[in-house]
Design an enzyme around this catalytic site. Structure first.
Site, PDB file in Angstrom:
ATOM      1  CE  LYS A 167      64.625  57.033  65.720  1.00 19.54           C
ATOM      2  NZ  LYS A 167      63.301  57.329  65.178  1.00 19.54           N
ATOM      3  NE  ARG A 192      59.909  52.652  68.027  1.00 14.30           N
ATOM      4  CZ  ARG A 192      60.659  52.602  66.929  1.00 14.30           C
ATOM      5  NH1 ARG A 192      61.884  52.137  66.984  1.00 14.30           N
ATOM      6  NH2 ARG A 192      60.185  53.043  65.789  1.00 14.30           N
ATOM      7  NE  ARG A 199      61.026  55.486  55.966  1.00 13.83           N
ATOM      8  CZ  ARG A 199      61.235  55.405  57.290  1.00 13.83           C
ATOM      9  NH1 ARG A 199      62.311  55.967  57.813  1.00 13.83           N
ATOM     10  NH2 ARG A 199      60.368  54.812  58.059  1.00 13.83           N
ATOM     11  NE  ARG A 223      59.936  50.956  57.330  1.00 17.79           N
ATOM     12  CZ  ARG A 223      60.574  51.545  58.329  1.00 17.79           C
ATOM     13  NH1 ARG A 223      61.821  51.969  58.161  1.00 17.79           N
ATOM     14  NH2 ARG A 223      60.008  51.732  59.486  1.00 17.79           N
ATOM     15  NE  ARG A 230      56.398  53.678  61.959  1.00 14.51           N
ATOM     16  CZ  ARG A 230      57.162  53.995  60.927  1.00 14.51           C
ATOM     17  NH1 ARG A 230      56.636  54.215  59.746  1.00 14.51           N
ATOM     18  NH2 ARG A 230      58.460  54.104  61.073  1.00 14.51           N
TER      19      ARG A 230
HETATM   20  P1  AMP Z   1      61.730  51.756  62.928  1.00 10.39           P
HETATM   21  O1  AMP Z   1      62.421  51.317  61.680  1.00 10.39           O
HETATM   22  O2  AMP Z   1      62.698  52.083  64.034  1.00 10.39           O
HETATM   23  O3  AMP Z   1      60.730  52.858  62.697  1.00 10.39           O
HETATM   24  O4  AMP Z   1      60.914  50.496  63.455  1.00 10.39           O
HETATM   25  C1  AMP Z   1      59.902  49.888  62.662  1.00 10.39           C
HETATM   26  C2  AMP Z   1      58.966  49.104  63.543  1.00 10.39           C
HETATM   27  O5  AMP Z   1      59.675  48.079  64.246  1.00 10.39           O
HETATM   28  C3  AMP Z   1      58.281  49.910  64.651  1.00 10.39           C
HETATM   29  O6  AMP Z   1      57.128  50.598  64.187  1.00 10.39           O
HETATM   30  C4  AMP Z   1      57.945  48.818  65.645  1.00 10.39           C
HETATM   31  O7  AMP Z   1      56.846  48.043  65.227  1.00 10.39           O
HETATM   32  C5  AMP Z   1      59.172  47.922  65.555  1.00 10.39           C
HETATM   33  N1  AMP Z   1      60.227  48.357  66.511  1.00 10.39           N
HETATM   34  C6  AMP Z   1      61.442  48.889  66.221  1.00 10.39           C
HETATM   35  N2  AMP Z   1      62.122  49.170  67.337  1.00 10.39           N
HETATM   36  C7  AMP Z   1      61.326  48.819  68.369  1.00 10.39           C
HETATM   37  C8  AMP Z   1      61.462  48.891  69.783  1.00 10.39           C
HETATM   38  N3  AMP Z   1      62.565  49.396  70.354  1.00 10.39           N
HETATM   39  N4  AMP Z   1      60.426  48.436  70.528  1.00 10.39           N
HETATM   40  C9  AMP Z   1      59.311  47.914  69.977  1.00 10.39           C
HETATM   41  N5  AMP Z   1      59.111  47.847  68.649  1.00 10.39           N
HETATM   42  C10 AMP Z   1      60.108  48.294  67.842  1.00 10.39           C
END
Ligand code: AMP
Length: 239
Positions: free
Chosen positions: A34, A109, A148, A181, A192
């Site tokens: 995404k 989310r 990644r 990461r 996740r």
């Molecule tokens: P991502 O890069 O989108 O995979 O986000 C990395 C981490 O940030 C996630 O595993 C969550 O811990 C936190 N995070 C990102 N977006 C959200 C969201 N909309 N709601 C809650 N936690 C989020």
């Protein structure tokens, strides 16, 4: 301005865009690509990319109060509390950079986040055009996430097998050493995906019921996926 659908609240719209803007949500499990597609769509159509993951990582990196609160949730692969991310997104949506529209990457989310987004949009008199649901097999997701590597400075992402950096372990864009990461480690990945199944997957139905969902097979290469996506979203671009 578009007409509102009478069936749904907050009032969403079905049908083609009016060419005033592009307001889309990118939905899908972690690792479906995404973020990469959001970068490209934002650049192609001159709309803002709002990635809650990027905003949170930046807050962690700069050690803001919000970042310190978010870090422990993120490291374990859990979700940061709704109120925190909703506040971040509300602030971003008020930014002039969103005038042409936006791509929301990784938000909402949870159902409460989707409802809060609806309320913010209603208060602005605007609606979502499309919610793209990126779909990739679970096996591919794990492979994509575990290989990644990211740049902690400019946020560029690479993949050990599919998109390696030119120099091993070094960012092509800014020369910074690449890192894995903390939430791309295997235990965090499992967490996740579990969180996705329990809290985010219900949004597929939520947006389908509002006739906003666009299912996207994201198993192909970046260019192939971008071609399909761009074709679908072109109708919403600003004119
Ligand atoms: P991502 O890069 O989108 O995979 O986000 C990395 C981490 O940030 C996630 O595993 C969550 O811990 C936190 N995070 C990102 N977006 C959200 C969201 N909309 N709601 C809650 N936690 C989020």
């Amino acid at each position: 301005m578009k007409g509102f659908s009478a069936r749904a609240w907050p009032p969403f719209v079905d049908g083609a865009g009016d060419g005033e803007s592009m307001r889309v949500v990118f939905l899908g499990a972690p690792g479906v690509g995404k973020g990469t597609q959001a970068d490209r769509i934002a650049a192609q159509y001159h709309v803002a990319k709002i990635s809650t993951g990027d905003l949170l990582r930046e807050a962690v990196r700069t050690r803001t109060t919000l970042g310190l609160e978010a870090k422990s949730y993120m490291d374990q692969g859990g979700l940061v509390p709704d109120a925190v991310v909703i506040g971040l997104v509300r602030e971003k949506l008020a930014d002039p950079s969103c005038a042409n529209g936006f791509v929301l990457d990784g938000f909402p989310r949870t159902v409460p986040q989707a409802e809060a987004l609806g309320t913010v949009l209603v208060s602005k008199g605007i609606t979502l055009d499309r919610v793209v649901n990126f779909q990739v097999s679970r096996e591919d997701v794990v492979r994509r996430l575990s290989g990644r590597r990211s740049c902690p400075k400019c946020q560029a992402t690479f993949h050990l097998d599919f998109a390696p950096s030119k120099m091993d372990g070094i960012c092509d864009r800014c020369g910074e050493p690449l890192v894995q990461r903390s939430d791309d480690r295997r235990e965090a990945i499992e967490m996740r995906l579990k969180v996705y199944d329990e809290q985010t997957a219900p949004l597929v139905r939520y947006y389908d019921e509002r006739q906003l969902l666009f299912p996207m097979d994201a198993s192909g290469g970046v260019d192939v996926v971008f071609g399909h996506l761009s074709q679908e979203l072109a109708q919403y671009q600003a004119i």
